[in-house]
Enzyme design. Structure first.
Site, mmCIF file in Angstrom:
data_model
loop_
_atom_site.group_PDB
_atom_site.id
_atom_site.type_symbol
_atom_site.label_atom_id
_atom_site.label_comp_id
_atom_site.label_asym_id
_atom_site.label_seq_id
_atom_site.Cartn_x
_atom_site.Cartn_y
_atom_site.Cartn_z
ATOM 1 N N ASP A 502 0.853 -1.191 0.000
ATOM 2 C CA ASP A 502 0.000 0.000 0.000
ATOM 3 C C ASP A 502 0.889 1.241 0.000
ATOM 4 O O ASP A 502 2.118 1.146 0.125
ATOM 5 C CB ASP A 502 -0.884 -0.044 1.249
ATOM 6 C CG ASP A 502 -2.062 0.907 1.191
ATOM 7 O OD1 ASP A 502 -2.277 1.552 0.144
ATOM 8 O OD2 ASP A 502 -2.786 1.004 2.204
ATOM 9 N N ASP A 578 -9.109 4.069 -1.941
ATOM 10 C CA ASP A 578 -9.943 4.441 -0.793
ATOM 11 C C ASP A 578 -11.282 5.017 -1.242
ATOM 12 O O ASP A 578 -11.510 6.233 -1.203
ATOM 13 C CB ASP A 578 -9.194 5.437 0.084
ATOM 14 C CG ASP A 578 -7.952 4.819 0.702
ATOM 15 O OD1 ASP A 578 -7.838 3.581 0.696
ATOM 16 O OD2 ASP A 578 -7.099 5.582 1.211
#
Length: 910
Positions: A502, A578
């Site tokens: 990430d 996200d």
């Protein structure tokens, strides 16, 4: 700051409502705030480049010449490549003060050059014919234009048609000389970007001739078909950024940058790859133009007096060079293959990875993990992977564990694995600045971090606080990083633990636009501005090398990455970042994943339920129904959201989620076969409708429904309070395509139909002429289903025929590369008006698969058979049990008991 361990209490007590601000657009540049974008976009008159005929040279697969306008001289190269591909490069001459960066690590291998068949250098133009005679390039000298023709001698693309070629040469600053604003330094939000060699931007226009519609340029939360940005919005921006709760329907940059466009119309496709890793903006516009100045060229496409549609893209990059690959098709699957030969495919993923993944930020401790693992079994829901986010570490130091919450990680992973499941932990590229942290100390001592211009290590803030960032262009960094994944170094890891990369845009909380300063320096003197978009790809490729090395190349890695570039598909799956628990984000998931799929990145998905916020039960139900038909299927949630394990909801919602999961697991043999086919051909498992119906222009902007392979059409409900939807069922070129409702098997007639879609139902259809293998014994995980028997769903076409295939191997190792696999084909043929035969044939491979066919469901059978018999290898003819439903016209044949490693024939007499 975690949600706590008391997650089994009623939902109303679980957590306070999530309070997170939407993306702050002012933190990210617009084109007007980017000096090079503003300058390129302002070009209103041709920049005046001409080709100097006396500079032409040709040798083998390379044709070159000099270009010149009133300001500078450039070098043009046209390079012939294998498989109907051509490369056009425009660079500074060899006398430039510095070489421009070419992102060669993005290639799967260096492009295979193919000498030109012929070259004719005329007085006004040069005609260059590719080595396979399927592509032709005509270069016009004055004005300079590159024209690309396909094998049918159709003009399909042009470079510099509108004269927007602009290359800013590297400079040495001269005192007293005036330079344009932003040439040597640029300010934004309190940050100053110093440009050591001045502004070095490049740009040119590309026109796709006789195309109105084009796709690609992922990643953007926008429509699948590229929109008109000229005069309407900012250009599409390709600059990997950490943009949480991103807005919808705008061209803002997100986490992935793949500068690729596919143009398509009925029966024709062409692709263009802008091979540049720097920040890039792309203006796009669909228009219809008069032949005008280019009449002679257009006469090759249409008759005199006609207007020709074209789709225009103006690429503008901060650095690098003009480097374009054209894939001239002529079919969409040809283009996909041509791109894959250059950038690679996703290697066959481990079977577990295409199952369902359960994740949140964060599962709190080992007891929490054990409870979640048990919860799926208690509620009869399949699941393959449990994920741990950053809170599992010791102070955000990767490769470590919180000793209080995760004191026995080996034991925890083993207990999850005992149920046939895997785990994934997060490992990010920011390294906590702490001399007591061995990774930081090692990297500091070895000089493995990205540098500042003064030679010191670049430092920024991320989750651990003060952090430094590994330089993956340094060969010693890659070697060191690879070693960190060995089982003896990564304590608590095993072959049952896989990796999540990430924050690898890279995300720098203290940096300009929440990322790394562009003037930072990588190994070899490379400026970060030149390679920003490929940082995430370089990171995942190093991680991939580590996961390969830990088992000596035996087992297949699984890696998920947020950032991506050309070639990322070779090492990692991608998710759309996200997102938010709202209906708009559910609806945008399909165009986003379709855009990635057609750009060569097939293992893609969106966080089910939405990362931010708390979805209501209707939204969550519809999201599971949608995610079940997208390649990467993971639920994920923010640390401040309420717990979302499926059993925490009403009985009805639990049932809907359970059915979505079971549907996914039933189709795993089909998904697995599609991923294997992708690894060979480049064609993605998730496809826009026009991939299968290339001649139907009415499908060009469809983005709410898609194909899974060639056999399944999915149209999940993505609109709130909607229980009736319109579904397009393409009828094919000859208007004889047949479709069958997936659950009932009944044929559905009509090209555009309205379908009742109560909350418990997902509109899904099987295409006539296909055979789809399924598993109907749903177990707790994919790994435990690997040897299970198949049920074949046979959907008859208008001629009463059908075909399909199945691929199987051990699901986890690379042994398939040495022949340890099995591929079987199935064909159903109507032999006479009263007989048909279903034949299974072992095509290739030597894997001793245990799978056998336990049932065959034939859809579209007009009458009940009189008898059904099977002939196996060296066995006598045996009768089979069967039943027939006259209303749905579905024939069910039971217990053929034929192994997929051997041949068989089922004879049907009507």
């Amino acid at each position: 700051m975690t949600a706590g361990s008391s997650w089994i209490v009623p939902l109303i007590l679980l957590a306070a409502p999530l309070a997170v601000e939407m993306v702050k657009r002012e933190e990210f540049k617009t084109c007007d705030q980017s000096a090079f974008c503003k300058q390129h976009r302002a070009i209103s008159e041709p920049t005046g480049y001409e080709l100097l005929a006396d500079s032409i040279a040709h040798s083998g697969a390379e044709w070159s010449a000099n270009l010149q306008n009133s300001q500078n001289t450039l070098k043009l190269k046209v390079i012939g490549l294998a498989d109907s591909t051509v490369r056009v490069q425009i660079d500074e001459p060899e006398t430039a003060i510095r070489k421009r960066y070419v992102p060669n690590p993005a290639f799967v291998a260096l492009p295979e050059e193919l000498a030109f068949e012929s070259v004719e250098n005329g007085a006004q133009e040069a005609k260059i014919v590719g080595g396979n005679k399927k592509v032709k390039v005509v270069v016009s000298y004055k004005p300079f234009i590159v024209n690309i023709f396909n094998k049918l001698d159709e003009l399909v693309a042009q470079v510099n048609r509108d004269g927007k070629l602009k290359v800013e040469e590297f400079r040495t600053k001269e005192e007293g000389k005036e330079y344009p604003d932003g040439f040597w330094e640029e300010r934004f939000k309190g940050f100053t970007d110093h440009k050591q060699h001045g502004s070095s931007s490049v740009g040119v226009d590309i026109s796709f001739v006789n195309f109105k519609t084009a796709y690609g340029l992922p990643e953007h939360a926008d429509a699948f078909a590229l929109r008109n940005t000229v005069g309407n919005t900012d250009p599409y921006r390709l600059y990997n950024l950490d943009v949480f709760e991103y807005e919808l329907n705008n061209p803002m940059a997100l986490y992935v940058s793949i500068p690729y466009i596919l143009a398509h119309r009925a029966g024709r496709s062409v692709g263009a790859l802008w091979f540049n890793a720097a920040e890039t903006w792309v203006d796009t516009q669909s228009s219809v133009t008069s032949k005008g100045l280019f009449g002679k060229m257009f006469d090759k496409v249409v008759g005199a007096g006609d207007n020709v549609p074209h789709f225009d893209a103006h690429f503008m990059s901060e650095s690098g060079l003009v480097d374009i690959f054209f894939f001239v098709g002529p079919t969409v699957k040809d283009v996909q293959r041509q791109n894959a030969k250059l950038t690679g495919t996703t290697p066959l993923p481990p079977l577990f990875s295409i199952g369902y993944h359960q994740c949140r930020w964060n599962y709190n401790d080992e007891q929490d993990v054990a409870a979640v693992n048990k919860g799926f079994d208690d509620h009869d829901m399949p699941m393959d992977v449990i994920w741990l986010d950053i809170e599992h570490t010791d102070g955000k130091k990767y490769f470590t564990w919180d000793k209080h919450k995760f004191p026995t990680p080996n034991d925890m992973v083993d207990k999850v694995a005992a149920k046939g499941r895997k785990m994934v932990t997060i490992v990010d590229p920011h390294i906590k600045k702490d001399d007591g942290y061995y990774v930081y100390k090692d990297a500091k001592d070895k000089g493995l971090f990205v540098k500042r211009t003064d030679g010191s290590d670049f430092e920024g803030h991320c989750w651990p606080g003060a952090s430094e960032y590994l330089d993956f262009w340094h060969p010693d960094t890659r070697s060191y990083w690879k070693d960190q994944f060995s089982f003896d170094r990564y304590t608590g890891s095993s072959s049952n633990l896989h990796i999540w990369n990430d924050m690898n845009e890279p995300s720098v909380f203290s940096g300009p636009e929440i990322t790394m300063d562009k003037e930072s320096i990588h190994y070899g003197g490379i400026e970060h501005r030149e390679v920003h978009n490929m940082y995430g790809m370089m990171y995942t490729s190093a991680t991939f090398d580590g996961l390969m090395a830990r088992t000596g190349g035996k087992e297949r890695p699984f890696i998920l990455s947020r950032a991506g570039f050309i070639g990322t598909q070779r090492t990692a799956a991608i998710w759309t970042g996200d997102n938010t628990a709202d209906w708009g984000h559910l609806e945008i998931a399909a165009p986003m994943t379709l855009s990635l799929s057609i750009a060569g990145v097939p293992f893609v998905g969106a966080d089910v339920g939405g990362f931010f916020g708390n979805p209501d039960e209707q939204l969550l139900s519809r999201w599971y129904q949608t995610g079940a038909f997208q390649p990467f299927f993971r639920a994920h949630a923010h640390i401040d959201t309420r717990r979302r394990e499926p059993w925490l909801f009403s009985e009805q919602t639990q049932g809907i989620i359970r059915e979505a999961l079971r549907t996914r697991y039933a189709l795993l043999p089909y998904w697995y076969t599609l991923f294997q086919q992708h690894s060979e051909t480049g064609v993605p498992p998730m496809r826009p409708l026009f991939y299968e119906f290339e001649n139907d222009d009415s499908l060009l902007e469809e983005q709410k429904q898609w194909m899974v392979g060639n056999g399944i059409l999915a149209r999940p409900v993505v609109e709130k309070d909607t229980f009736n939807v319109q579904v397009k069922l393409p009828r094919g070129e000859h208007k004889n395509e047949r479709w069958y409702e997936w659950v009932s098997g009944a044929e559905v007639r009509g090209e555009s139909i309205y379908v009742d879609a109560p909350i418990t139902f997902t509109p899904v259809y099987q295409r006539g002429g296909t055979i789809i293998p399924t598993w109907q014994r749903i177990r707790r995980s994919a790994t435990l289903m690997r040897d299970d028997p198949f049920t074949l769903f046979v959907a008859l076409d208008s001629e009463g025929n059908s075909k399909g295939e199945i691929y199987m191997d051990d699901g986890q190792t690379h042994d398939y590369q040495s022949g340890q696999f099995v591929k079987a084909s199935f064909t159903y043929k109507k032999e006479t008006s009263t007989t048909a035969v279903l034949e299974g044939e072992h095509v290739e491979g030597k894997f001793a698969a245990k799978n056998w066919v336990e049932r065959v469901v034939v859809r579209g059978v007009e009458s009940s058979p009189k008898k059904v018999e099977i002939t196996r290898v060296s066995d006598p003819v045996q009768p089979l049990e069967f039943s027939y439903d006259r209303d749905s016209k579905v024939l069910v044949i039971r217990k053929p008991e034929a192994l997929i490693t051997s041949s068989f024939k089922i004879h049907i007499e009507f």
